[in-house]
Each structure stands twice: as structure tokens, then as C-alpha cells.
Design an enzyme around this catalytic site. Structure first.
Site, mmCIF file in Angstrom:
data_model
loop_
_atom_site.group_PDB
_atom_site.id
_atom_site.type_symbol
_atom_site.label_atom_id
_atom_site.label_comp_id
_atom_site.label_asym_id
_atom_site.label_seq_id
_atom_site.Cartn_x
_atom_site.Cartn_y
_atom_site.Cartn_z
ATOM 1 N N TYR A 220 3.438 -3.410 3.403
ATOM 2 C CA TYR A 220 3.843 -4.773 3.848
ATOM 3 C C TYR A 220 3.691 -5.603 2.811
ATOM 4 C CZ TYR A 220 -1.305 -4.915 4.055
ATOM 5 O OH TYR A 220 -2.587 -5.109 3.582
ATOM 6 N N GLY A 221 3.191 -5.419 1.590
ATOM 7 C CA GLY A 221 2.936 -6.347 0.479
ATOM 8 C C GLY A 221 3.499 -5.678 -0.943
ATOM 9 N N SER A 222 2.733 -5.577 -1.839
ATOM 10 C CA SER A 222 3.329 -5.167 -3.180
ATOM 11 C C SER A 222 3.558 -3.551 -3.016
ATOM 12 C CB SER A 222 2.180 -5.439 -4.159
ATOM 13 O OG SER A 222 0.996 -4.808 -4.084
ATOM 14 N N GLU B 230 -6.282 0.378 -2.889
ATOM 15 C CA GLU B 230 -6.655 -0.353 -1.859
ATOM 16 C C GLU B 230 -8.156 -0.081 -1.439
ATOM 17 O OE1 GLU B 230 -4.316 -2.190 -0.440
ATOM 18 O OE2 GLU B 230 -3.002 -1.783 -2.103
ATOM 19 N N PHE C 158 2.225 2.881 5.340
ATOM 20 C CA PHE C 158 2.927 1.773 5.702
ATOM 21 C C PHE C 158 2.678 0.743 4.807
ATOM 22 C CE2 PHE C 158 3.388 -2.372 7.852
ATOM 23 C CZ PHE C 158 4.768 -2.540 8.326
#
Length: 245
Positions: free
Chosen positions: A75-77, A151, A73
Site C-alpha cells: 500500500y506504500g513504498s 518491515e 499486499f
């Protein structure tokens, strides 16, 4: 014309809006390449997980899933530059978390100690809409290693499995949640600080303003409304104009 083998079969409008993973900076990124810069900022080498620690974390978290597709999932870059190879992308939403601009960057990516930048983290909240990518089981080990080097570099994020609702059913997906124990996660930033950091932060990955502009553009292409992104972007752009940026 789309086929069942086309990763963009559900969202052809994203075909030119998601960077080729093989050309991404993060495809070959090595956390150790930041070590010299971190030393110049006065940080010890333990600012990040060692390669062995990071790999052990990844393998432990994904244990028992090597025979299954891995969904991620974003949500940013990751929504426009995932860097990992994927077989399918869908729009999706989750509950229990929200996109928050709470990661303060002073390390040079999109901000410096003199002019901090700001990026999004996934924090507790009512919900978040974004994209979910499917990594085929045959490639999940190699591709998740690429993802972890980005990440899972340090304790800023905690890997978590969440339930993602899509137009084609619910999916269990991996995502990375803001870790409040990390010094780079600052959930109590006042609005004025968020706006200033977004308007003025810059580094080798670009500016923080470009970052939130990219998020807003990707959400707009998907028809997703996120009032916090819209309002913060408008305020940051106004601040930049006032400052002569």
C-alpha cells in the site's frame, strides 16, 4: 507480448514502474546499520528487534506455510520498490483497513527530529487499494527474510494476513498493519502536521514529498482513486511552494 511466466502479465503498464528487486537498497539492508545513528539520537540498542528476535518472529508467523506461495499486499513504498523477487503482481483491494499517513519519521530516512517526515501505515478504516505480489513457494523463505528486515525491523508494524480481492479472485496475503503501541505511529496527527511533515521532511531515502508523489503516481497508473492521497499531496505541494521549497 506477455506469457504465463511474466510477472507483469496482468499489468504490463507496471513493468517500468517497479524497481528491479536485485538493485533495491532494501535487498541487502541490515537493521544494524542504523544502530550508530540511533545511539546519536539517544536511543538504546533495543530500539529494534535483535536479528534473532526478528527471525524468530518471522518463522513463528509463517509457520506451516513453507510449501505455499506467499502473497504480499502493498500500500506504500512496496508498490514501487518491493525488494523481494516476485512471480506475479496484481491490483487488489482489502476491507477493514485504510492507508493512513501516520508513521512519523525522525530517524533520518525521510525526516529528522528537527524536520519530521511522514509515511503511510495501514490502519483501521473502510478499505484500501494497492498491489499484491506473489512470491513463489520455492523462494518464499529467502524473500520473506528480505521483507522482514525492512518491515519487521521494530514494533512499528504488526504482520497480518488479509483477504485481497483481485480481478482474478480472492487471495490471502501478508501485509503489515500500523501498531498503535509504537511511538513512531501517531494516528491522531492533525491535518496541519501531516501537511507540514510531508512538505518538509527529508532524509537519506529522499523526501516525504517524493514519497507521497510516488504513491500518487503508482495509484494513478492503476486508475485507483484515493482522495486522501490526492488532497494531502496538493496541500503539501502548496505548503512547500509557500515556504519557498
Amino acid at each position: 507480448m506477455t506469457t504465463d511466466n511474466d510477472p507483469f502479465r496482468h499489468h504490463p503498464e507496471l513493468r517500468d514502474r517497479i524497481a528491479d528487486p536485485l538493485r533495491s537498497f532494501f535487498r541487502t539492508f541490515l537493521p544494524s546499520s542504523f544502530d550508530e545513528r540511533m545511539r546519536s539520537l539517544g536511543l538504546a540498542d533495543d530500539w529494534r528487534y535483535s536479528d534473532a528476535e526478528r527471525e524468530a518472529n518471522r518463522r513463528a508467523f509463517l509457520a506451516g506455510r513453507s510449501d505455499s506461495d506467499l502473497w504480499v499486499f502493498a500500500y506504500g513504498s512496496l508498490m514501487w520498490d518491493p525488494a523481494f523477487l516476485f512471480s506475479e503482481v496484481r491490483q487488489g483491494s482489502i476491507t477493514g483497513y485504510a492507508r493512513r499517513f501516520c508513521l512519523r519519521d525522525t530517524f533520518g530516512a525521510r525526516g529528522t527530529p528537527e524536520r519530521p517526515g511522514l509515511q503511510a501505515g495501514l490502519d483501521h478504516g473502510p478499505g484500501c487499494a494497492g498491489l499484491v505480489f506473489r512470491v513463489a513457494a520455492a523462494h518464499s523463505d529467502a524473500e520473506s527474510e528480505v521483507l522482514w528486515r525492512r518491515e519487521g525491523i521494530a514494533p512499528a508494524y504488526t504482520p497480518t494476513f488479509v483477504t485481497v480481492t483481485t480481478a482474478h479472485g480472492q487471495i490471502e496475503a501478508l501485509t503489515f498493519v500500523a501498531n498503535h503501541a509504537s511511538p513512531v505511529i501517531v494516528p491522531n496527527l492533525v491535518r496541519a502536521e501531516q501537511v507540514r511533515y510531508l512538505a518538509t521532511g527529508a532524509g537519506f531515502m529522499g523526501t516525504s514529498l517524493q514519497y507521497i508523489q510516488n504513491i500518487a503516481a503508482q495509484l494513478a497508473a492503476l486508475g485507483i482513486e484515493d482522495a486522501d492521497v490526492t488532497d494531502l499531496l496538493a496541500e503539501a505541494m502548496a505548503y512547500a511552494v509557500d515556504q519557498g521549497g
